[in-house]
Enzyme design. Structure first.
Site, PDB file in Angstrom:
ATOM      1  N   GLY A   1     -53.670 -21.125   5.862  1.00 10.90           N
ATOM      2  CA  GLY A   1     -54.075 -22.472   6.593  1.00 10.90           C
ATOM      3  C   GLY A   1     -55.274 -23.154   5.957  1.00 10.90           C
ATOM      4  O   GLY A   1     -55.404 -22.903   4.819  1.00 10.90           O
TER       5      GLY A   1
ATOM      6  N   ASP B   1     -54.944 -21.580  23.239  1.00 13.81           N
ATOM      7  CA  ASP B   1     -54.209 -22.299  22.388  1.00 13.81           C
ATOM      8  C   ASP B   1     -52.683 -21.575  22.465  1.00 13.81           C
ATOM      9  O   ASP B   1     -52.054 -21.421  21.263  1.00 13.81           O
ATOM     10  CB  ASP B   1     -54.675 -22.215  20.977  1.00 13.81           C
ATOM     11  CG  ASP B   1     -54.063 -23.169  19.935  1.00 13.81           C
ATOM     12  OD1 ASP B   1     -53.188 -24.049  20.366  1.00 13.81           O
ATOM     13  OD2 ASP B   1     -54.039 -23.025  18.758  1.00 13.81           O
TER      14      ASP B   1
ATOM     15  N   PHE C   1     -58.540 -22.686   6.401  1.00 20.71           N
ATOM     16  CA  PHE C   1     -59.773 -22.110   6.246  1.00 20.71           C
ATOM     17  C   PHE C   1     -59.484 -20.396   5.669  1.00 20.71           C
ATOM     18  O   PHE C   1     -60.096 -19.728   5.728  1.00 20.71           O
ATOM     19  CB  PHE C   1     -60.543 -21.862   7.439  1.00 20.71           C
ATOM     20  CG  PHE C   1     -60.954 -23.225   7.916  1.00 20.71           C
ATOM     21  CD1 PHE C   1     -61.878 -24.066   7.089  1.00 20.71           C
ATOM     22  CD2 PHE C   1     -60.568 -23.819   9.189  1.00 20.71           C
ATOM     23  CE1 PHE C   1     -62.328 -25.000   7.443  1.00 20.71           C
ATOM     24  CE2 PHE C   1     -60.907 -25.024   9.564  1.00 20.71           C
ATOM     25  CZ  PHE C   1     -61.693 -25.861   8.671  1.00 20.71           C
ATOM     26  N   ALA C   2     -57.998 -20.049   5.795  1.00 25.55           N
ATOM     27  CA  ALA C   2     -57.690 -18.818   5.474  1.00 25.55           C
ATOM     28  C   ALA C   2     -56.320 -18.522   5.128  1.00 25.55           C
ATOM     29  O   ALA C   2     -55.423 -19.505   5.120  1.00 25.55           O
ATOM     30  CB  ALA C   2     -58.038 -17.736   6.811  1.00 25.55           C
TER      31      ALA C   2
ATOM     32  N   LYS D   1     -55.916 -11.079   6.798  1.00 21.05           N
ATOM     33  CA  LYS D   1     -56.534 -12.385   6.923  1.00 21.05           C
ATOM     34  C   LYS D   1     -57.799 -12.524   5.982  1.00 21.05           C
ATOM     35  O   LYS D   1     -58.744 -11.767   6.206  1.00 21.05           O
ATOM     36  CB  LYS D   1     -56.696 -12.544   8.128  1.00 21.05           C
ATOM     37  CG  LYS D   1     -56.938 -14.266   8.314  1.00 21.05           C
ATOM     38  CD  LYS D   1     -57.218 -14.626   9.990  1.00 21.05           C
ATOM     39  CE  LYS D   1     -57.549 -16.081  10.126  1.00 21.05           C
ATOM     40  NZ  LYS D   1     -57.620 -16.316  11.606  1.00 21.05           N
TER      41      LYS D   1
ATOM     42  N   VAL E   1     -53.424 -15.367   4.634  1.00 14.16           N
ATOM     43  CA  VAL E   1     -52.862 -14.085   5.119  1.00 14.16           C
ATOM     44  C   VAL E   1     -51.934 -13.283   4.026  1.00 14.16           C
ATOM     45  O   VAL E   1     -50.949 -14.238   3.571  1.00 14.16           O
ATOM     46  CB  VAL E   1     -52.072 -14.119   6.422  1.00 14.16           C
ATOM     47  CG1 VAL E   1     -51.678 -12.709   6.819  1.00 14.16           C
ATOM     48  CG2 VAL E   1     -52.951 -14.607   7.573  1.00 14.16           C
TER      49      VAL E   1
ATOM     50  N   ILE F   1     -48.408 -14.437   2.886  1.00 17.49           N
ATOM     51  CA  ILE F   1     -47.181 -14.613   3.936  1.00 17.49           C
ATOM     52  C   ILE F   1     -47.758 -15.869   5.029  1.00 17.49           C
ATOM     53  O   ILE F   1     -46.930 -15.823   5.789  1.00 17.49           O
ATOM     54  CB  ILE F   1     -46.874 -13.314   4.522  1.00 17.49           C
ATOM     55  CG1 ILE F   1     -48.331 -12.673   5.255  1.00 17.49           C
ATOM     56  CG2 ILE F   1     -46.397 -12.236   3.706  1.00 17.49           C
ATOM     57  CD1 ILE F   1     -48.113 -11.348   6.057  1.00 17.49           C
ATOM     58  N   GLY F   2     -48.872 -16.146   4.903  1.00 16.34           N
ATOM     59  CA  GLY F   2     -49.193 -17.483   5.618  1.00 16.34           C
ATOM     60  C   GLY F   2     -50.583 -17.859   5.086  1.00 16.34           C
ATOM     61  O   GLY F   2     -51.256 -17.134   4.475  1.00 16.34           O
TER      62      GLY F   2
END
Length: 464
Positions: A35, A152, A37-38, A55, A40, A32-33
């Site tokens: 990036g 952030d 480095f990871a 994650k 999800v 579902i996600g």
């Protein structure tokens, strides 16, 4: 009856043709996600049937990029800042090769998703903006009370739950208090949302810097665009440092006044959280959201994940019955259906596209992948396909940063496939344009059902 039969058949097929991967007591589902480095994944707690998000990070990647301290900090912070408006961390697990952070599943999408793609839709009403800003300030106030600074804050790090309530996430750049240290010095965050004192490289107060970001977010909610937005970095920095911005004519005088107090380039005179909470505009219809009584925070499992990995592993199991696309189970379909209405799965609205969206096809999975790859080439992207998952890569419109999208095919019933599309890198508004062009290229394989099933029928089907 036809729709009910389709769902029943889908669930029976799930029993006959299980494609599973288990991590301890959790069964993993779709991604579902993702990036750099990871990634999800959706998951289900097999003991409680609770849906969660996990994650997943490779230990080799964490070590290679010297991220151990950062990941430890992120996990520790999320354990410390337990609040209704912050994504909750349930537990942390480790295998020989990976670290698993089990998080609350937030199903309402990003706050950014509330913005449409047409000019008149790219802002929220003042009352809706105020509601989200109030919840954001409550969450940030709680963090600061624990000595934690996010660093952030931006719309893409703000999620909404099924009740359209705000949830703050991504504490990867957060700072924890250090004994005897009053100012922070690390320059981090997203430039358009970063306070002038952070950009300048001077020491800065984390609370004041977070509030500046909150002010930019409030401006974006009300205006539909950024207060500081330049194509080159020096010009952007100059505008931020001198707070060169103007409020659109539709801002109320009270909202304009508060924004100017928050976007004060001098962190010493910038309004504090207490001042924001006393502001008349903020106070309207304000119902404070408070956390439950302080829970005992134990960080022993965080230490165990990193320091005791040689002999403390969670059991990993992979069971693949064939090499076809993954089958989406009932729990995942409920999560996607947004209020138990299947129309959210199948409708493709041209005027409103999220960072993550989907379409349905009755074409064979291999035909879908081929069509996507051909469309990618015509749009100037490189396509990499593996196990019914295709990653498209290219340059953003500015020809400088990377733009990347991942499309994954799932089987939801015999001869019915759902294609999940999500942005991995690049600007969200640019993704809106990309998705529209992609759908035009592959229009022939997209299926549009003529009848939507009522939510009550779906509920009956799933519980019978």
């Amino acid at each position: 009856m036809q729709q009910q039969s389709f769902l029943s058949t889908s669930f029976e097929l799930r029993e006959m043709k299980a494609v599973k991967r288990k991590v301890g007591k959790y069964e993993l589902g779709r991604t579902i996600g993702s990036g750099t480095f990871a990634k999800v994944k959706f998951a289900q707690n097999m003991e409680t049937n609770e849906s969660v998000a996990i994650k997943i990070m490779a230990k080799s990647t964490i070590l290679r990029h010297k991220m151990v301290d950062q990941i430890k900090r992120e996990i520790s912070v999320m354990k410390i800042v337990r609040h209704p408006c912050i994504v909750r961390l349930h537990e942390v697990l480790a295998s020989q090769t990976k670290i698993y952070i089990v998080l609350e599943l937030v199903s309402g999408g990003e706050l950014f998703d509330r913005f449409g793609t047409q000019v008149h839709q790219r802002r929220l009403s003042e009352s809706e903006s105020r509601k989200y800003f109030q919840q954001l300030i409550d969450a940030v106030s709680h963090c600061h009370g624990k000595g934690v600074y996010h660093r952030d804050l931006k719309p893409e790090n703000l999620l909404l739950d099924s009740g359209a309530n705000l949830k703050v996430l991504d504490f990867g750049l957060s700072a924890l208090p250090k004994q005897g240290v009053e100012l922070l010095h690390t320059t981090c965050g997203t430039p358009n949302y970063v306070a002038p004192e952070v950009i300048s490289g001077r020491g800065y107060d984390g609370a004041a810097a977070d509030l500046w970001s909150c002010g930019v977010i409030l401006y974006v909610l009300l205006a539909g665009h950024l207060p500081f937005d330049e194509t080159d970095f020096p010009s952007l920095c100059n505008k931020i440092n001198t707070a060169q911005f103007s409020c659109p004519c539709w801002f109320s005088p009270a909202a304009t006044s508060l924004i100017h107090k928050i976007l004060d380039p001098n962190p010493v005179t910038r309004i504090k959280i207490e001042g924001i909470k006393r502001d008349p505009w903020f106070q309207k219809n304000y119902v404070p959201i408070t956390p439950r009584a302080d829970e005992v925070v134990n960080l022993d499992d965080v230490t165990a994940v990193f320091d005791g990995i040689q002999d403390k592993f969670v059991n990993e199991e992979s069971q693949n019955s064939d090499d076809g696309p993954l089958i989406m189970n009932a729990f995942e379909m409920i999560t996607l259906s947004q209020g138990l209405n299947l129309s959210a799965l199948f409708e493709r609205r041209q005027d409103y596209v999220k960072r993550q969206t989907r379409f349905v096809s009755r074409q064979p999975a291999k035909v879908i992948i081929s069509a996507i790859e051909a469309a990618a080439v015509s749009l100037g992207f490189k396509a990499h396909t593996r196990n019914y998952k295709t990653r498209l890569e290219g340059l953003s419109a500015n020809r400088v940063s990377q733009f990347a999208v991942v499309l994954e095919v799932f089987e939801v019933a015999p001869s019915l496939f759902m294609v999940d599309v999500r942005k991995v890198a690049g600007d969200t508004l640019e993704y809106h344009k990309f998705y529209k062009h992609l759908c035009e290229k592959i229009d022939r394989i997209i299926w549009r059902p003529k009848v939507s099933m009522p939510s009550s029928t779906l509920f009956q089907t799933m519980t019978c």
